[in-house]
Design a protein around this motif. Structure first.
Motif, mmCIF file in Angstrom:
data_model
loop_
_atom_site.group_PDB
_atom_site.id
_atom_site.type_symbol
_atom_site.label_atom_id
_atom_site.label_comp_id
_atom_site.label_asym_id
_atom_site.label_seq_id
_atom_site.Cartn_x
_atom_site.Cartn_y
_atom_site.Cartn_z
ATOM 1 N N LEU A 17 0.800 -1.219 0.000
ATOM 2 C CA LEU A 17 0.000 0.000 0.000
ATOM 3 C C LEU A 17 0.834 1.271 0.000
ATOM 4 C CD1 LEU A 17 -2.788 -0.943 2.603
ATOM 5 C CD2 LEU A 17 -2.697 -1.408 0.137
ATOM 6 N N PHE A 18 2.080 1.191 0.431
ATOM 7 C CA PHE A 18 2.882 2.389 0.666
ATOM 8 C C PHE A 18 2.967 3.299 -0.551
ATOM 9 C CE2 PHE A 18 6.946 4.650 0.621
ATOM 10 C CZ PHE A 18 6.909 5.301 1.846
ATOM 11 N N GLY A 19 3.320 2.739 -1.710
ATOM 12 C CA GLY A 19 3.565 3.573 -2.883
ATOM 13 C C GLY A 19 2.364 3.781 -3.776
ATOM 14 N N ASN A 20 1.194 3.286 -3.385
ATOM 15 C CA ASN A 20 0.016 3.401 -4.244
ATOM 16 C C ASN A 20 -0.496 4.846 -4.268
ATOM 17 O OD1 ASN A 20 -2.240 2.852 -5.808
ATOM 18 N ND2 ASN A 20 -3.430 2.034 -4.100
ATOM 19 N N PRO A 27 -14.708 -0.561 -3.547
ATOM 20 C CA PRO A 27 -14.777 -1.815 -2.800
ATOM 21 C C PRO A 27 -14.542 -3.018 -3.700
ATOM 22 C CG PRO A 27 -16.558 -0.353 -2.139
ATOM 23 C CD PRO A 27 -15.907 0.281 -3.334
ATOM 24 N N TRP A 28 -13.700 -3.917 -3.277
ATOM 25 C CA TRP A 28 -13.310 -5.111 -4.026
ATOM 26 C C TRP A 28 -12.629 -4.775 -5.357
ATOM 27 C CZ3 TRP A 28 -13.354 -9.503 -1.422
ATOM 28 C CH2 TRP A 28 -14.281 -9.694 -0.395
ATOM 29 N N GLY A 29 -12.067 -3.573 -5.459
ATOM 30 C CA GLY A 29 -11.453 -3.143 -6.713
ATOM 31 C C GLY A 29 -10.222 -3.946 -7.079
ATOM 32 N N THR A 30 -9.968 -4.039 -8.382
ATOM 33 C CA THR A 30 -8.794 -4.740 -8.902
ATOM 34 C C THR A 30 -7.585 -3.814 -8.851
ATOM 35 O OG1 THR A 30 -9.187 -3.992 -11.161
ATOM 36 C CG2 THR A 30 -10.269 -6.050 -10.472
ATOM 37 N N ILE A 31 -6.429 -4.378 -9.184
ATOM 38 C CA ILE A 31 -5.219 -3.547 -9.296
ATOM 39 C C ILE A 31 -5.440 -2.437 -10.309
ATOM 40 C CG2 ILE A 31 -2.905 -3.529 -10.304
ATOM 41 C CD1 ILE A 31 -2.216 -5.975 -8.812
ATOM 42 N N GLU A 32 -6.059 -2.786 -11.438
ATOM 43 C CA GLU A 32 -6.279 -1.785 -12.489
ATOM 44 C C GLU A 32 -7.197 -0.671 -11.992
ATOM 45 O OE1 GLU A 32 -4.662 -5.366 -14.073
ATOM 46 O OE2 GLU A 32 -6.490 -5.091 -12.879
ATOM 47 N N GLU A 33 -8.146 -1.009 -11.128
ATOM 48 C CA GLU A 33 -9.097 -0.014 -10.636
ATOM 49 C C GLU A 33 -8.545 0.790 -9.458
ATOM 50 O OE1 GLU A 33 -13.332 -2.245 -11.614
ATOM 51 O OE2 GLU A 33 -12.120 -2.940 -9.925
ATOM 52 N N ASN A 34 -7.878 0.132 -8.528
ATOM 53 C CA ASN A 34 -7.463 0.785 -7.282
ATOM 54 C C ASN A 34 -5.964 0.973 -7.130
ATOM 55 O OD1 ASN A 34 -10.133 0.909 -6.565
ATOM 56 N ND2 ASN A 34 -10.003 -0.528 -4.864
ATOM 57 N N GLY A 35 -5.193 0.350 -8.016
ATOM 58 C CA GLY A 35 -3.748 0.532 -7.956
ATOM 59 C C GLY A 35 -3.079 -0.318 -6.891
ATOM 60 N N VAL A 36 -1.745 -0.321 -6.916
ATOM 61 C CA VAL A 36 -0.949 -1.061 -5.939
ATOM 62 C C VAL A 36 0.432 -0.426 -5.866
ATOM 63 C CG1 VAL A 36 0.071 -2.765 -7.514
ATOM 64 C CG2 VAL A 36 -0.373 -3.399 -5.141
ATOM 65 N N ILE A 446 -6.145 -1.011 -2.163
ATOM 66 C CA ILE A 446 -6.761 0.168 -1.585
ATOM 67 C C ILE A 446 -5.706 1.262 -1.447
ATOM 68 C CG2 ILE A 446 -6.330 -0.349 0.851
ATOM 69 C CD1 ILE A 446 -9.737 0.731 -0.591
ATOM 70 N N GLY A 447 -6.157 2.501 -1.365
ATOM 71 C CA GLY A 447 -5.274 3.617 -1.096
ATOM 72 C C GLY A 447 -5.350 4.015 0.370
ATOM 73 N N VAL A 448 -4.361 4.768 0.815
ATOM 74 C CA VAL A 448 -4.299 5.240 2.201
ATOM 75 C C VAL A 448 -4.240 6.758 2.136
ATOM 76 C CG1 VAL A 448 -3.055 5.043 4.401
ATOM 77 C CG2 VAL A 448 -3.057 3.123 2.785
ATOM 78 N N PRO A 449 -5.405 7.429 2.148
ATOM 79 C CA PRO A 449 -5.485 8.839 1.750
ATOM 80 C C PRO A 449 -4.549 9.809 2.473
ATOM 81 C CG PRO A 449 -7.670 7.884 1.813
ATOM 82 C CD PRO A 449 -6.746 6.852 2.374
ATOM 83 N N ALA A 450 -4.494 9.777 3.800
ATOM 84 C CA ALA A 450 -3.633 10.728 4.510
ATOM 85 C C ALA A 450 -2.170 10.481 4.163
ATOM 86 C CB ALA A 450 -3.858 10.627 6.018
ATOM 87 N N HIS A 451 -1.786 9.224 4.065
ATOM 88 C CA HIS A 451 -0.430 8.881 3.663
ATOM 89 C C HIS A 451 -0.175 9.316 2.220
ATOM 90 C CE1 HIS A 451 3.154 6.546 2.764
ATOM 91 N NE2 HIS A 451 2.507 5.961 1.773
#
Length: 595
Positions: A17-20, A27-36, A446-451
């Motif tokens: 999650l760190f570099g995403n 919800p339940w998004g794929t890599i293409e949808e939510n990134g990694v 998933i993303g980590v918004p504040a980060h």
């Protein structure tokens, strides 16, 4: 183990999650949808910012190759069945191949191991230590060691599956019964109810194996660790240990004696497999391990494994997840662990205080109970299993944890750990899929918004962060850098909380005070856990401390080490009692240094 010459500060980061930078968060998004995030996202700049936070060790969480719902068959990786995978990105604690790393985090999955080796090298260039997970109690239900070194057999390769148990079987079996996928309840469906041709409620495993949490049912409950199978360490279903036990006096012996004890002894095959895994990663440059659910594995195995590790690298860092206080001393002294989670005692107590119904008296009680092992008890306020401080389900405001963080980081000689995003107040509000709000999901893309705001698309400069987030990060940076360099925090401790409760007007259970000192540095730490009330106090330092510090009648300057803006004057009277005035605003803490 010897006390290090500086406090250890650990940055736990969920590597996926760190570099995403993707903020979609479907919800339940794929890599293409939510990134990694990728290994390469830990750039020199990113690592420098982590180091500048006051960090000495990075725990890269979720690195070993675990089951994921993504097609990597072009890279020689079999597909995983969503009926036995939690989330779409998969649980990092369902390891599928211990000799490789998560393909999601590689730019080129075929080159994924080299990309992680490069990250180890970059981390070391920044003079930071590398920690990764080893999960000894269980492996993924579909474990496939396709990266095994020559001569290394897979888990279960030689098992006699006709028996529930044999000493050298790697798994426990349910002979004659086939595994059945759990019955889903409360509207849950794998992948959120995606196409039933993908999620078909079937997984072929015959005979069925015991599930990771110890379930002996061929159809585990959905709340069991159904995605994993339990490892057999030579303990029969009736509890018989088919290996030599350690004499109790070995609690007083060092790792060299433990290592010598196991030489030439016949140990279960699973012990050897995990020994080889640990040595493999040490050879890759990893500096230590965090052991998942260590108390579910016999302490004799830890003596065997940890003494082997220390024999190879005496400086290796060994941290265990143990939640039963009755086992702490056994796993430290007999199991040769360096550190254990101080979760059940200190963390839980601090959380209750932050909630508003716990008393600070509990802090002193815990520290007194842990006085013989205080150095071994890792302190934290967040990790991947716990609720985010800023979530409404916990404090709802990251500032409410500031006094707890000051106390946690300065109370003992033990390491302090923070979880990435904690330093900018991440609330984990997303509905990620398998993961639920209040905890940053370890199962989903998933993303980590504040980060992400602090990360600023790889610039790592905080330009997108809010003023409150930057102020919070500045607090963590000041605190962790002070603790890392303070000699007193490797020295002696004495609480003066109860003395002040008895003798100081207006002092109560929402305040906590203690002293730390060494030959070169003397500190008084005081924190106000009350979110609404200020305290005007004439704090008293008892004669026993004044004598230990060698203070004579007179006045001594006190300067706060966090922000260097608050001063006070310690006055020692003819009877050897010292006092100093202080005003504590709501949630304010000071680390006063005697000048």
């Amino acid at each position: 183990m010897d006390t290090p010459n500086k406090k250890i500060n650990i940055y736990q980061v969920f590597a996926r999650l760190f570099g995403n930078t993707n903020t979609n968060n479907k919800p339940w998004g794929t890599i293409e949808e939510n990134g990694v995030g990728k290994f390469v996202d830990f750039t020199e700049m990113a690592l420098q910012e982590i180091k500048d936070l006051g960090i000495t060790h990075i725990w890269y969480t979720g690195v070993p190759h675990h089951a994921v719902i993504r097609d990597y068959t072009n890279y020689g990786i079999s597909n995983d069945d969503p009926d036995i995978v939690k989330g779409r990105a998969g649980s990092p604690y369902a390891v599928k191949d211990y000799y490789n790393v998560d393909p999601d985090m590689a730019l080129d999955p075929a080159n994924r191991l080299k990309e992680f080796e490069d990250l180890i090298s970059r981390t070391h260039q920044m003079r930071l230590k590398v920690i990764i997970d080893i999960v000894p109690n269980h492996v993924a239900r579909k474990y496939e060691g396709r990266s095994n070194p020559d001569g290394v057999l897979d888990f279960g390769a030689k098992d006699d599956t006709s028996s529930v148990y044999k000493k050298d079987n790697n798994f426990y079996y349910i002979p004659g019964e086939a595994f059945q996928v759990p019955i889903w309840k409360d509207g849950y469906q794998p992948l959120g109810g995606e196409d039933p041709t993908v999620v078909d409620g079937k997984f072929v495993e015959f005979p069925a194996k015991w599930t990771g949490n110890g379930s002996r049912s061929a159809q585990p409950d959905m709340n069991d660790w159904y995605e994993t199978v339990k490892i057999n360490y030579g303990i029969s279903p009736e509890g018989r240990k088919d290996f030599e036990t350690l004499p109790l006096y070995f609690a007083e012996k060092g790792y060299k004696d433990h290592y010598a004890f196991w030489q030439g002894k016949q140990v279960p095959d699973s012990w050897i497999k995990f020994r080889d895994i640990a040595l493999y990663w040490l050879d890759k440059g990893v500096d230590g391990f965090r052991y998942d659910m260590a108390e579910m594995v016999p302490v004799e195995f830890w003596s065997y494994l940890n003494s082997t590790i220390k024999n190879k690298n005496p400086e290796a860092f060994l941290l265990a997840e143990v939640y039963n206080p009755d086992l702490y001393r056994a796993y430290i002294h007999l199991g040769k662990m360096d550190y254990l989670y101080d979760k059940v005692d200190l963390y839980d107590g601090l959380k209750h205080i932050i909630f508003g119904y716990g008393w600070t008296d509990h802090i002193a009680t815990v520290q007194q109970q842990m006085s013989d092992i205080e150095h071994h008890m890792l302190h934290f306020l967040e990790n991947h299993d716990e609720q985010r401080i800023a979530s409404p389900e916990f404090a709802g405001d990251p500032n409410k944890a500031k006094p707890a963080m000051v106390v946690s980081a300065t109370l003992s000689t033990s390491p302090t750990m923070i979880y990435f995003g904690q330093e900018v107040g991440e609330p984990a509000a997303e509905k990620a899929g398998f993961g639920s709000p209040s905890r940053t999901s370890i199962f989903d893309y998933i993303g980590v918004p504040a980060h992400q705001r602090w990360m600023n698309n790889g610039k790592f400069d905080g330009s997108l962060s809010t003023t409150e987030e930057l102020e919070l990060r500045d607090f963590y940076k000041r605190l962790l850098n002070f603790t890392k360099d303070s000699g007193a925090l490797l020295g002696k401790y004495q609480e003066i909380h109860f003395f002040n409760k008895e003798h100081t007007e207006n002092y109560d259970q929402r305040v906590f005070t203690f002293c730390r000192w060494s030959d070169s540095e003397k500190l008084i730490v005081i924190g106000n856990f009350d979110a609404t009330n200020a305290y005007d106090l004439e704090v008293k330092v008892p004669r026993i401390i004044v004598g230990a510090w060698g203070l004579k009648k007179g006045e001594y300057s006190l300067t706060d080490q966090l922000y260097m803006t608050q001063n006070s004057m310690l006055k020692v009277d003819e009877q050897g009692l010292a006092t100093f005035p202080v005003r504590l605003d709501p949630l304010e803490s000071f680390i006063f240094r005697l000048i």
